[in-house]
Each structure stands twice: as C-alpha cells, then as structure tokens.
Scaffold this motif. Structure first.
Motif, PDB file in Angstrom:
ATOM      1  N   ALA A 149       0.858  -1.287  -0.004  1.00 58.68           N
ATOM      2  CA  ALA A 149      -0.157  -0.025   0.087  1.00 58.68           C
ATOM      3  C   ALA A 149       0.957   1.104  -0.048  1.00 58.68           C
ATOM      4  O   ALA A 149       0.481   2.128  -0.847  1.00 58.68           O
ATOM      5  CB  ALA A 149      -0.996  -0.012   1.126  1.00 58.68           C
ATOM      6  N   VAL A 150       1.841   1.349   0.923  1.00 59.60           N
ATOM      7  CA  VAL A 150       2.966   2.418   0.747  1.00 59.60           C
ATOM      8  C   VAL A 150       3.406   2.549  -0.933  1.00 59.60           C
ATOM      9  O   VAL A 150       3.533   3.649  -1.214  1.00 59.60           O
ATOM     10  CB  VAL A 150       4.070   2.303   1.831  1.00 59.60           C
ATOM     11  N   ALA A 151       3.862   1.413  -1.302  1.00 61.52           N
ATOM     12  CA  ALA A 151       4.484   1.390  -2.680  1.00 61.52           C
ATOM     13  C   ALA A 151       3.268   2.246  -3.624  1.00 61.52           C
ATOM     14  O   ALA A 151       3.757   2.889  -4.456  1.00 61.52           O
ATOM     15  CB  ALA A 151       4.695   0.103  -3.344  1.00 61.52           C
ATOM     16  N   ALA A 152       2.104   1.697  -3.370  1.00 63.15           N
ATOM     17  CA  ALA A 152       1.176   2.078  -4.372  1.00 63.15           C
ATOM     18  C   ALA A 152       0.811   3.743  -4.170  1.00 63.15           C
ATOM     19  O   ALA A 152       0.830   4.540  -4.941  1.00 63.15           O
ATOM     20  CB  ALA A 152       0.116   1.545  -4.185  1.00 63.15           C
ATOM     21  N   ALA A 153       0.950   4.050  -2.814  1.00 64.83           N
ATOM     22  CA  ALA A 153       0.748   5.672  -2.558  1.00 64.83           C
ATOM     23  C   ALA A 153       1.922   6.438  -3.137  1.00 64.83           C
ATOM     24  O   ALA A 153       1.675   7.523  -3.395  1.00 64.83           O
ATOM     25  CB  ALA A 153       0.707   5.739  -0.913  1.00 64.83           C
ATOM     26  N   LEU A 154       3.300   5.973  -3.162  1.00 63.21           N
ATOM     27  CA  LEU A 154       4.304   6.870  -3.524  1.00 63.21           C
ATOM     28  C   LEU A 154       4.075   7.041  -5.159  1.00 63.21           C
ATOM     29  O   LEU A 154       4.932   8.078  -5.468  1.00 63.21           O
ATOM     30  CB  LEU A 154       5.900   6.012  -3.322  1.00 63.21           C
ATOM     31  N   ALA A 199      -2.343  11.828   0.440  1.00 65.53           N
ATOM     32  CA  ALA A 199      -3.407  11.310   0.621  1.00 65.53           C
ATOM     33  C   ALA A 199      -3.897   9.710   0.641  1.00 65.53           C
ATOM     34  O   ALA A 199      -4.592   9.050   1.335  1.00 65.53           O
ATOM     35  CB  ALA A 199      -4.617  12.157  -0.211  1.00 65.53           C
ATOM     36  N   ALA A 200      -2.874   8.928  -0.310  1.00 60.02           N
ATOM     37  CA  ALA A 200      -3.003   7.680  -0.507  1.00 60.02           C
ATOM     38  C   ALA A 200      -2.416   6.988   0.435  1.00 60.02           C
ATOM     39  O   ALA A 200      -2.469   5.524   0.396  1.00 60.02           O
ATOM     40  CB  ALA A 200      -2.315   7.390  -1.705  1.00 60.02           C
ATOM     41  N   MET A 201      -1.488   7.427   1.540  1.00 56.84           N
ATOM     42  CA  MET A 201      -0.902   6.512   2.442  1.00 56.84           C
ATOM     43  C   MET A 201      -1.889   5.924   3.164  1.00 56.84           C
ATOM     44  O   MET A 201      -2.744   6.104   3.515  1.00 56.84           O
ATOM     45  CB  MET A 201      -0.096   7.427   3.511  1.00 56.84           C
TER      46      MET A 201
END
Length: 190
Positions: A140-145, A152-154
């Motif tokens: 999820a962190v990788a996708a947020a980056l 907002a995506a974190m």
C-alpha cells in the motif's frame, strides 16, 4: 521497592534506540487509537541495559478525557503475560506469542497467540490474534508513492506517527522535569 532496584541484576549496557522508541511507539499509537490524541503526559523512564530506555511508565491524558497508563519493561525478572489491556470491568490478556516463554501457562494454548477476557475470577477465551501480514502495508505504501497525491493515498496518516513521536518527546521532557508536560504535535498551534 523502586523500579530501578526491584530485583534488577547487573547486565552489560548495550547500544540501541531503546524500548520507548521501539515497542513504546506502538503502545502509544494503540492508546491514541482507543482514546484520542494525548494532550499531556507524565513519565518515568529508566535505562538499565541500554543507552536509551528499557523500562518505562507513561500516564497519558487523552483529548477524550481518558487517562491511560502505558508501560513496558525488558528487565522484568519473570516473563509474564505478553500484553494486557485493562479496564474497570475487565481485561484482555495475551499470554504468549508463538514460541515465547511464559511463566503463566494458564494463559497459554498451542500454536497461535491466545487472548483471554478476564473479569475478576472468571476467564473466557477471547479472539486469537493471528500473525499479521505486513507485506500488505508495504504494498500500500508503494502504491501511494506513485499516486497523484501520495500523502492522501498513504495507508496510515503520517501525522499520526508525528503525534506519537511528540508524545515520546514530551515523555522524555516530563521525566527530566519530573512533572506533567503538554504534548505539542508539530504543525499545531500552541
């Protein structure tokens, strides 16, 4: 008997960040999730075996009005229940995790972490806590980056981590000053 002399045997001093930053940050985070942000803290901190804290007690005043006690030690003479969340009418006790040693075999079961809901002299099995899959968090962190708005995506609001670190800073100030200290999270008005 004081905590600093209660059966503590001499141990070689090791380097490290200490229990307050390690396990303490998670315990404080859970208290914040349960009771709201910490407005003030009183702390007693000890460094018996490492340069930083390996034994601590925090009394946290939360924005909800709740006062929580958060404590941990790595210098206890007898391994006991892994974790306890205590309230006025009962407690949730985790006896051990996986292959850990525990002096409290009555809280143990085979295999998984076992929780017990304890109310006075009665005890009933609580929900077992399965091992977590931390890889989901890191995906999820990788996708947020790579998202349009990474903040907002974190999967976790970074402000939550900043608040926990502000509580730890206030705890260290409280210990040095031997008084209750207000918690000021960076980015907030005093």
């Amino acid at each position: 008997m004081s905590r600093s002399s209660a059966g503590a045997r001499p141990r070689p001093r090791r380097k490290g960040a200490g229990l307050l930053l390690d396990l303490g940050s998670h315990l404080i985070d859970q208290a914040v999730i349960l009771h709201g942000e910490v407005e003030s803290v009183y702390a007693e901190l000890f460094a018996h075996t490492v340069v930083a804290e390996d034994d601590f007690f925090l009394a946290c005043q939360h924005s909800s009005g709740v006062i929580s006690h958060v404590m941990a030690t790595s210098v206890n003479g007898a391994p006991g229940p892994r974790a306890r969340v205590m309230g006025s009418t009962g407690a949730y006790v985790i006896g051990r995790q996986f292959d850990e040693v525990s002096a409290f075999s009555e809280f143990e079961s085979s295999g998984d972490t076992v929780g017990w809901v304890v109310r006075g002299e009665t005890r009933e099995p609580g929900p077992a806590v399965p091992p977590s899959d931390q890889s989901r968090f890191y995906r999820a962190v990788a996708a947020a980056l790579v998202a349009d708005d990474p903040q907002a995506a974190m999967p976790v609001d970074p402000r939550d981590a900043v608040h926990v670190l502000a509580v730890i800073d206030a705890a260290r100030t409280s210990h040095r000053a031997r008084r209750v200290v207000g918690v000021l999270t960076p980015g907030e008005a005093p």
